[in-house]
Design an enzyme around this catalytic site. Structure first.
Site, PDB file in Angstrom:
ATOM      1  N   SER A 215     -14.598  20.540  15.335  1.00  0.00           N
ATOM      2  CA  SER A 215     -15.359  21.704  15.808  1.00  0.00           C
ATOM      3  C   SER A 215     -14.476  22.907  16.156  1.00  0.00           C
ATOM      4  CB  SER A 215     -16.253  21.310  16.991  1.00  0.00           C
ATOM      5  OG  SER A 215     -17.205  20.353  16.572  1.00  0.00           O
TER       6      SER A 215
ATOM      7  N   GLU B 106     -14.691  10.285   8.274  1.00  0.00           N
ATOM      8  CA  GLU B 106     -15.917  10.091   7.487  1.00  0.00           C
ATOM      9  C   GLU B 106     -15.688   9.044   6.400  1.00  0.00           C
ATOM     10  OE1 GLU B 106     -16.622  14.213   6.635  1.00  0.00           O
ATOM     11  OE2 GLU B 106     -17.215  14.548   8.719  1.00  0.00           O
TER      12      GLU B 106
ATOM     13  N   GLU C  74      -8.070  13.959  15.080  1.00  0.00           N
ATOM     14  CA  GLU C  74      -9.467  14.360  14.957  1.00  0.00           C
ATOM     15  C   GLU C  74     -10.350  13.376  15.720  1.00  0.00           C
ATOM     16  OE1 GLU C  74     -10.248  17.083  11.460  1.00  0.00           O
ATOM     17  OE2 GLU C  74     -10.525  15.059  10.733  1.00  0.00           O
TER      18      GLU C  74
ATOM     19  N   ASN D  36     -11.390  21.944   5.203  1.00  0.00           N
ATOM     20  CA  ASN D  36     -11.961  20.768   4.529  1.00  0.00           C
ATOM     21  C   ASN D  36     -13.418  21.086   4.207  1.00  0.00           C
ATOM     22  OD1 ASN D  36     -12.873  18.275   3.712  1.00  0.00           O
ATOM     23  ND2 ASN D  36     -12.840  17.357   5.764  1.00  0.00           N
TER      24      ASN D  36
ATOM     25  N   GLY E  75     -17.849  17.894  13.613  1.00  0.00           N
ATOM     26  CA  GLY E  75     -19.185  18.344  13.201  1.00  0.00           C
ATOM     27  C   GLY E  75     -20.207  18.352  14.321  1.00  0.00           C
TER      28      GLY E  75
ATOM     29  N   HIS F 266      -9.573  10.310   6.614  1.00  0.00           N
ATOM     30  CA  HIS F 266     -10.556  11.096   7.366  1.00  0.00           C
ATOM     31  C   HIS F 266     -11.603  10.146   7.951  1.00  0.00           C
ATOM     32  CE1 HIS F 266     -13.723  13.915   8.361  1.00  0.00           C
ATOM     33  NE2 HIS F 266     -12.822  14.885   8.276  1.00  0.00           N
TER      34      HIS F 266
ATOM     35  N   LYS G 292     -15.494  19.407   2.530  1.00  0.00           N
ATOM     36  CA  LYS G 292     -16.322  18.197   2.426  1.00  0.00           C
ATOM     37  C   LYS G 292     -17.191  18.250   1.163  1.00  0.00           C
ATOM     38  CE  LYS G 292     -16.234  17.933   7.426  1.00  0.00           C
ATOM     39  NZ  LYS G 292     -16.620  17.206   8.592  1.00  0.00           N
TER      40      LYS G 292
END
Ligand code: PEP
Length: 259
Positions: free
Chosen positions: A213, A97, A167, A9, A173, A95, A11
Site C-alpha cells: 500500500s 500472491e 511485504e 508491479n 492491496g 511474491h 500484476k
C-alpha cells in the site's frame, strides 16, 4: 550509500495496448531519473511491447515470476533466458500472491532465485508475514524462515546481487501500510540476518525495499527510514502520475543522501 530503487508491479492488469500507454507515460515523465533506479514489471504478455517502449533507457524491465529451468516441458511457464531475450533484468520471486494462490514453497522460491542469478538477472526476493502471524508475535520467525530458505546455498557474491522486499501480507492491496517504524524494525532485522548469511559489508550493500500500500502520500515517511531502500509498488504503479510521484520522492532522498 544504497541507491533507492522503486519497482512497479502491475500484476495481472492491462492489455498490451494499455501497457503501452502506461509505460510511455512513465518513460516520458521520468526522462532522466537521478538518484534513483526504476523498474516496471508488466504482465508477461506485455513484456515485449514495454521493452520496445523503454528502449534500453533508464527505466528497466522486470518480470513478476519465472520458471527455474531454462527450458523444457513446463506448459504455461516462462524461463529466465526467455525474459533475458526481452531485455528484462529483474524478476520478482516469492511474491505473497504466488505463495498463497499458486502454493509456491520456500524451496521452489530458492530454485527460482538461483535460476535468476545464474542468468545474470536480479532477483527481488519477497518476504512478509500475514496478519495472523503478526498478531501471534511470529513476524520475525516468518520472515527469517523465508529469508533463510530463499537464500539457501547462495554465495556472498550472489547475496550481494539480490534485492529483498519486505511485504507484510496484511498491507498488500489493503490500503493499510506498515508504519515507517514497523517497516524499519523488520528490515533492520533482515539486514542483521544478511550479515550472518554473508558478511557485514555485503549486508550493508543489499537493498531492502518496503512493499504494501505504498502511494505518493505515504512514500516520504516510509522512504525516510534509513533501512527502507525503496519501494515495491502494486496498485499505485498502475497510475503513471502516482508512480512518478513515488519515484520523485525516492529520488529526492537518494540525491540528498549523496550530497
Ligand atoms: C505488491 O504487489 O507487491 C504490492 C505491494 O501491492 P500494493 O502496493 O497494491 O499493496
Amino acid at each position: 550509500m544504497r541507491t533507492p530503487l522503486v519497482i512497479g508491479n502491475w500484476k495481472m492488469h492491462g492489455t498490451v495496448a494499455e501497457a503501452r500507454v502506461l509505460s510511455t507515460a512513465i518513460r516520458d515523465g521520468l526522462k532522466r531519473p537521478r538518484g534513483v533506479q526504476v523498474v516496471v514489471c508488466p504482465p508477461f504478455t506485455a513484456l515485449a511491447a514495454v521493452s520496445e517502449i523503454l528502449g534500453g533507457g533508464p527505466i528497466q524491465l522486470g518480470a513478476q515470476t519465472c520458471h527455474h529451468e531454462p527450458a523444457g516441458a513446463h506448459t504455461g511457464e516462462i524461463s529466465v533466458p526467455m525474459l533475458a531475450e526481452l531485455i528484462c533484468r529483474w524478476v520478482l520471486v516469492g511474491h505473497s500472491e504466488r505463495r498463497k494462490e499458486i502454493g509456491e514453497s520456500d524451496e521452489l522460491i530458492n530454485l527460482k532465485t538461483r535460476a535468476v542469478l545464474s542468468h545474470g538477472l536480479t532477483p527481488v526476493l519477497c518476504v512478509g508475514e500475514t496478519a495472523d502471524e503478526r498478531r501471534q508475535g511470529l513476524t520475525f520467525t516468518t520472515v527469517e524462515g523465508q529469508l533463510r530458505a530463499g537464500l539457501a546455498g547462495l554465495t556472498g557474491d550472489q547475496i550481494a546481487k539480490t534485492v529483498l522486499a519486505y511485504e507484510p501480507v496484511w498491507a498488500i492491496g489493503t490500503g493499510v501500510n506498515a508504519t515507517p517504524a514497523q517497516a524499519a524494525e523488520v528490515q533492520g532485522y533482515l539486514r542483521g540476518l544478511l550479515s550472518e548469511l554473508s558478511s557485514k559489508e555485503i549486508a550493508q550493500t543489499v537493498r531492502i525495499l518496503y512493499g504494501g500500500s505504498v502511494k505518493a502520500e505515504n512514500a516520504d515517511a516510509l522512504l525516510a527510514e534509513p533501512e527502507v531502500d525503496g519501494a515495491l509498488v502494486g496498485g499505485a504503479s498502475l497510475n503513471a502520475q502516482g508512480f512518478i510521484g513515488i519515484v520523485r520522492k525516492a529520488a529526492r532522498i537518494g540525491t540528498a543522501a549523496k550530497e
